[in-house]
Enzyme design. Structure first.
Site, PDB file in Angstrom:
ATOM      1  N   LYS A  25       0.914  -1.252  -0.204  1.00  8.07           N
ATOM      2  CA  LYS A  25      -0.039   0.051  -0.017  1.00  8.07           C
ATOM      3  C   LYS A  25       0.729   1.242   0.020  1.00  8.07           C
ATOM      4  CE  LYS A  25      -2.131  -0.871   3.846  1.00  8.07           C
ATOM      5  NZ  LYS A  25      -1.808  -2.363   4.165  1.00  8.07           N
TER       6      LYS A  25
ATOM      7  N   ARG B 259      -9.140   1.082   9.442  1.00  5.65           N
ATOM      8  CA  ARG B 259      -8.831  -0.102   9.522  1.00  5.65           C
ATOM      9  C   ARG B 259      -9.876  -0.860  10.420  1.00  5.65           C
ATOM     10  NH1 ARG B 259      -2.960   0.392   9.027  1.00  5.65           N
ATOM     11  NH2 ARG B 259      -1.498  -1.546   9.002  1.00  5.65           N
TER      12      ARG B 259
ATOM     13  N   ARG C  75      11.423  -6.903   4.870  1.00  3.98           N
ATOM     14  CA  ARG C  75      11.620  -5.485   5.217  1.00  3.98           C
ATOM     15  C   ARG C  75      12.070  -5.274   6.562  1.00  3.98           C
ATOM     16  NH1 ARG C  75       5.675  -2.276   5.211  1.00  3.98           N
ATOM     17  NH2 ARG C  75       5.440  -3.404   7.283  1.00  3.98           N
TER      18      ARG C  75
ATOM     19  N   ARG D  12      12.298  -2.348  11.139  1.00  4.94           N
ATOM     20  CA  ARG D  12      10.986  -1.963  11.751  1.00  4.94           C
ATOM     21  C   ARG D  12      10.744  -3.004  12.766  1.00  4.94           C
ATOM     22  NH1 ARG D  12       5.838  -0.110   8.266  1.00  4.94           N
ATOM     23  NH2 ARG D  12       4.938  -1.404   9.946  1.00  4.94           N
TER      24      ARG D  12
ATOM     25  N   ARG E  12      -0.297  -9.123  13.473  1.00  2.00           N
ATOM     26  CA  ARG E  12      -0.698  -8.031  12.619  1.00  2.00           C
ATOM     27  C   ARG E  12      -1.550  -8.726  11.325  1.00  2.00           C
ATOM     28  NH1 ARG E  12       4.663  -5.910  10.848  1.00  2.00           N
ATOM     29  NH2 ARG E  12       3.451  -4.562   9.226  1.00  2.00           N
TER      30      ARG E  12
HETATM   31  P1  ADP Z   1       1.237  -2.247   7.629  1.00  2.00           P
HETATM   32  O1  ADP Z   1       0.371  -1.657   6.623  1.00  2.00           O
HETATM   33  O2  ADP Z   1       2.565  -2.786   7.205  1.00  2.00           O
HETATM   34  O3  ADP Z   1       0.652  -3.083   8.893  1.00  2.00           O
HETATM   35  P2  ADP Z   1       1.268   0.466   9.122  1.00  2.00           P
HETATM   36  O4  ADP Z   1       2.787   1.072   8.894  1.00  2.00           O
HETATM   37  O5  ADP Z   1       0.223   0.870   8.183  1.00  2.00           O
HETATM   38  O6  ADP Z   1       1.696  -1.139   8.678  1.00  2.00           O
HETATM   39  O7  ADP Z   1       0.887   0.548  10.330  1.00  2.00           O
HETATM   40  C1  ADP Z   1       1.827   0.183  11.558  1.00  2.00           C
HETATM   41  C2  ADP Z   1       1.045   0.020  12.735  1.00  2.00           C
HETATM   42  O8  ADP Z   1       0.672   1.304  13.291  1.00  2.00           O
HETATM   43  C3  ADP Z   1      -0.263  -1.074  12.912  1.00  2.00           C
HETATM   44  O9  ADP Z   1       0.125  -2.444  13.137  1.00  2.00           O
HETATM   45  C4  ADP Z   1      -0.940  -0.387  13.959  1.00  2.00           C
HETATM   46  O10 ADP Z   1      -0.540  -0.705  15.360  1.00  2.00           O
HETATM   47  C5  ADP Z   1      -1.011   1.182  13.807  1.00  2.00           C
HETATM   48  N1  ADP Z   1      -2.018   1.552  13.084  1.00  2.00           N
HETATM   49  C6  ADP Z   1      -1.662   2.189  11.832  1.00  2.00           C
HETATM   50  N2  ADP Z   1      -2.917   2.670  11.040  1.00  2.00           N
HETATM   51  C7  ADP Z   1      -3.804   2.275  12.338  1.00  2.00           C
HETATM   52  C8  ADP Z   1      -5.315   2.279  12.257  1.00  2.00           C
HETATM   53  N3  ADP Z   1      -5.931   2.930  11.287  1.00  2.00           N
HETATM   54  N4  ADP Z   1      -5.957   1.613  13.135  1.00  2.00           N
HETATM   55  C9  ADP Z   1      -5.266   1.423  14.281  1.00  2.00           C
HETATM   56  N5  ADP Z   1      -3.910   1.305  14.282  1.00  2.00           N
HETATM   57  C10 ADP Z   1      -3.266   1.610  13.338  1.00  2.00           C
END
Ligand code: ADP
Length: 188
Positions: A14, A89, A128, A134, A145
């Site tokens: 994404k 999410r 990654r 990370r 996740r």
């Molecule tokens: P990825 O898409 O690789 O899972 P992101 O960089 O989008 O990772 O998000 C990393 C972390 O940030 C998530 O695992 C969560 O803990 C938090 N996070 C990001 N966006 C949201 C959201 N919309 N609601 C709740 N937690 C979020």
């Protein structure tokens, strides 16, 4: 205003595609993951609050996310459009997003979902971890996740299918191939 949601599990690509789409169409890319990571690395009160949750691969509370997005919309208008990456999410976040947009006379324009096999997702996230270090890219946390995704985020598919806004794009292949497929689905 065009409001695009880039949807898909962790590791679907994404972020990579969101940057390219935002650049091509002149839209603002909003990654809630990036926003939260910046808060953590700056050690802000919000960052301190969310760090352990993120490191464990859990979702940050809807309440905090909605607060963050409210200020994103207030601080970024007027823009031609948004590419939302990582938000919404949960169903609650999706409903709140509709409410926030409606307040300004807007709606979600399109939800583009990147389809990637689960094996490939795990492989990409582990890679990654090596490249970027990370904290949430260890095998244990990755599993978490993906569970969060299946449990909380997948139900959004039906939410947006009902609204006839949901469209899938094959997320395996080269970055450029996937990008051109995404672009071909975006009808302004
Ligand atoms: P990825 O898409 O690789 O899972 P992101 O960089 O989008 O990772 O998000 C990393 C972390 O940030 C998530 O695992 C969560 O803990 C938090 N996070 C990001 N966006 C949201 C959201 N919309 N609601 C709740 N937690 C979020």
């Amino acid at each position: 205003m065009f409001n695009l949601i880039l949807f898909g599990p962790p590791g679907a690509g994404k972020g990579t595609q969101a940057v390219k789409i935002a650049e091509k169409f002149g839209w603002k890319h909003i990654s809630t993951g990036d926003i939260l990571r910046a808060e953590v690395s700056q050690g802000t009160p919000l960052g301190l609050k969310v760090k352990t949750v993120m490191d464990a691969g859990h979702l940050v509370s809807d309440e905090l996310l909605i607060e963050i997005m409210e200020s994103v919309f207030v601080n970024n208008s007027p823009v031609k459009g948004f590419v939302l990456d990582g938000f919404p999410r949960t169903l609650n976040q999706a409903r709140e997003l509709d409410r926030m947009l409606l307040k300004h006379g807007h709606t979600v324009s399109l939800v583009l979902a990147l389809e990637v096999d689960e094996d490939e997702l795990v492989a990409r996230l582990l890679k990654r971890a090596q490249d970027q270090g990370r904290k949430d890219d260890t095998e244990e946390v990755i599993k978490n996740r993906l569970v969060q995704y299946h449990h909380h985020t997948k139900p959004l598919i039906d939410y947006y299918l009902d609204k006839k806004l949901y469209q899938e794009v094959h997320g395996m292949g080269t970055i450029d191939d996937i990008f051109s497929q995404l672009c071909s689905v975006i009808k302004l």
